[in-house]
Design a protein around this motif. Structure first.
Motif, PDB file in Angstrom:
ATOM      1  N   GLU A 161       2.145  18.434   1.537  1.00 17.03           N
ATOM      2  CA  GLU A 161       2.903  17.072   2.049  1.00 17.03           C
ATOM      3  C   GLU A 161       3.740  17.627   3.599  1.00 17.03           C
ATOM      4  OE1 GLU A 161       2.403  14.574   0.719  1.00 17.03           O
ATOM      5  OE2 GLU A 161       4.611  12.974   1.477  1.00 17.03           O
ATOM      6  N   TRP A 217       5.268  10.468   9.129  1.00 11.86           N
ATOM      7  CA  TRP A 217       4.745  10.737   8.107  1.00 11.86           C
ATOM      8  C   TRP A 217       4.676   9.226   7.059  1.00 11.86           C
ATOM      9  CZ3 TRP A 217      -0.022  12.499   6.899  1.00 11.86           C
ATOM     10  CH2 TRP A 217      -0.479  12.384   5.328  1.00 11.86           C
ATOM     11  N   GLY A 218       3.637   8.757   6.614  1.00 10.10           N
ATOM     12  CA  GLY A 218       3.906   7.666   6.006  1.00 10.10           C
ATOM     13  C   GLY A 218       5.255   7.091   5.977  1.00 10.10           C
ATOM     14  N   ASP A 265       4.446   3.768   7.265  1.00  8.21           N
ATOM     15  CA  ASP A 265       3.670   2.308   6.747  1.00  8.21           C
ATOM     16  C   ASP A 265       3.174   2.369   5.227  1.00  8.21           C
ATOM     17  OD1 ASP A 265       2.427  -0.096   7.272  1.00  8.21           O
ATOM     18  OD2 ASP A 265       0.768   0.931   8.121  1.00  8.21           O
ATOM     19  N   LYS A 266       3.577   1.498   5.046  1.00  7.22           N
ATOM     20  CA  LYS A 266       3.402   1.594   3.050  1.00  7.22           C
ATOM     21  C   LYS A 266       1.665   1.280   2.842  1.00  7.22           C
ATOM     22  CE  LYS A 266       7.989  -0.342   2.211  1.00  7.22           C
ATOM     23  NZ  LYS A 266       8.978  -0.089   3.612  1.00  7.22           N
ATOM     24  N   GLU A 267       1.096   0.417   3.736  1.00  2.00           N
ATOM     25  CA  GLU A 267       0.381   0.258   3.598  1.00  2.00           C
ATOM     26  C   GLU A 267      -0.798   1.853   3.404  1.00  2.00           C
ATOM     27  OE1 GLU A 267      -1.448  -3.159   5.657  1.00  2.00           O
ATOM     28  OE2 GLU A 267       0.184  -3.927   4.811  1.00  2.00           O
ATOM     29  N   HIS A 268      -0.334   3.097   4.768  1.00  2.00           N
ATOM     30  CA  HIS A 268      -1.125   3.631   4.735  1.00  2.00           C
ATOM     31  C   HIS A 268       0.013   5.301   4.176  1.00  2.00           C
ATOM     32  CE1 HIS A 268      -4.137   1.386   6.361  1.00  2.00           C
ATOM     33  NE2 HIS A 268      -3.293   1.143   6.351  1.00  2.00           N
ATOM     34  N   PRO A 269       0.202   5.523   2.912  1.00  2.00           N
ATOM     35  CA  PRO A 269       1.369   6.650   2.917  1.00  2.00           C
ATOM     36  C   PRO A 269       0.836   7.384   3.740  1.00  2.00           C
ATOM     37  CG  PRO A 269       0.176   5.354   0.680  1.00  2.00           C
ATOM     38  CD  PRO A 269       0.315   4.299   1.890  1.00  2.00           C
ATOM     39  N   GLU A 270      -0.207   8.014   3.294  1.00  2.24           N
ATOM     40  CA  GLU A 270      -1.330   9.422   3.627  1.00  2.24           C
ATOM     41  C   GLU A 270      -1.514   8.590   5.499  1.00  2.24           C
ATOM     42  OE1 GLU A 270      -1.735  12.007   1.354  1.00  2.24           O
ATOM     43  OE2 GLU A 270       0.036  11.423   0.608  1.00  2.24           O
TER      44      GLU A 270
END
Lengths: 168, 152
Positions: free
Chosen positions: A61, A110-111, A113-118
């Motif tokens: 991570e 990193w992460g 944006d809640k819609e694109h956490p990865e």
């Protein structure tokens, strides 16, 4: 001793060549040394900055790693704090990405944006990057995130120069 | 982006992406408040620089609006700046200050006034000062992002 006599002409030739050679060498050696110096000086240790991050604490991570160093800018010396996003790949390689968005220079998270956490997310114009730093097509950034060169010493992470993706 | 040649050049080429202006408001006084005000100024300069660093591509950090403490005309002065910024098509204008007096003038301004109490960074050790600053910046960042979301 050989019976061959050394003529006066030969003797003068030898001595002049010898002495001349020494003089020429004396002049050329420093010049050559100056010329090759940049090559020899390359890759000095001081380019790497120690962080507080222990290598064994890194995971897959991305973690935020802050590191500071003194930067001399003209007549003005200042302490600069930089940040990198560091993680280990599945095969144990350490990747350190620069958080500077390649669009207009905001700081990505990193992460974020809640819609694109990865993914890495730039809050300014919603630019996105995948975990390996590649820019997502259709978002403003036009190139991947820069990469820091990394080094391990005594279990501590060292970060070096920032380079365009694919060159570190 | 900062108010320097390199960044302003970048601003001119990327104007359509930079829709936010940030103006720090810092009071000046030469009486017994001098020490307090200089510490306030220091805090606010660092804070605005950190915000600029985070949002470089969307914010233009305007040079600080300095004014003499207790000056009655400061509101009028700032209104002129505000009008100019609006004309330059900044959709979001933020005034950042630690001077509580602006709170009662807020209604005279049509932009967002962000008041944040100054922290005396001098009294803290470096590491701790950084941590405190980071938290302050985080707060303002989320405030900015909410404001952007509202109008986007």
């Amino acid at each position: 001793m050989s019976k061959r006599n050394v003529s006066r002409r030969q003797f003068l030739n030898y001595t002049l060549t010898g002495v001349g050679g020494f003089m020429a060498a004396g002049m050329l050696m420093p010049m050559v040394r100056f010329a090759v110096d940049p090559v020899l000086a390359g890759g000095s240790e001081s380019d790497f900055v120690a962080t507080k991050q222990k290598i064994k604490d890194l995971s897959t991570e991305p973690t935020r790693v802050d590191f500071s160093f003194t930067q001399v800018d003209g007549w003005y010396e200042s302490e600069v704090t930089n940040t990198a996003w560091v993680y280990k790949t599945k095969d144990g390689k350490i990747v350190a990405l620069s958080p500077i968005c390649k669009h207009l220079g905001c700081t990505v998270d990193w992460g974020g944006d809640k819609e694109h956490p990865e993914q890495f997310f730039c809050p300014c114009h919603y630019g996105r990057y995948t975990k390996d730093g590649m820019n997502v097509k259709g978002t403003p950034p036009i190139s991947p995130l820069d990469v820091f060169t990394t080094k391990e010493k005594d279990g501590i992470l060292y970060l070096g120069q920032r380079k365009p993706h694919g060159e570190a | 982006m900062k108010w320097n040649t390199t960044d302003v050049e970048l601003y001119i080429t990327a104007k359509e992406y930079v829709d936010t202006a940030l103006v720090p408001l810092i009071p000046i006084s030469l009486d017994d408040r001098m020490k307090q005000l200089s510490s306030m100024s220091e805090f606010l300069s660092i804070l605005s620089m950190e915000i600029e660093k985070k949002f470089k591509g969307r914010i233009l950090l305007i040079p600080t609006f300095h004014y003499v403490m207790d000056d009655e005309k400061k509101v009028e002065g700032l209104q002129i700046w505000e009008r100019k910024l609006q004309q330059a098509e900044f959709n979001h204008i933020f005034f950042l200050t630690s001077d509580i007096n602006w709170k009662k003038e807020e209604s005279y301004l049509s932009s967002s006034l962000v008041w944040i109490p100054a922290i005396n960074l001098e009294s803290l050790p470096m590491e701790q000062a950084r941590e405190v600053m980071k938290q302050q910046v985080e707060q303002i960042i989320s405030l900015f992002m909410n404001e952007w979301k509202k109008k986007d």
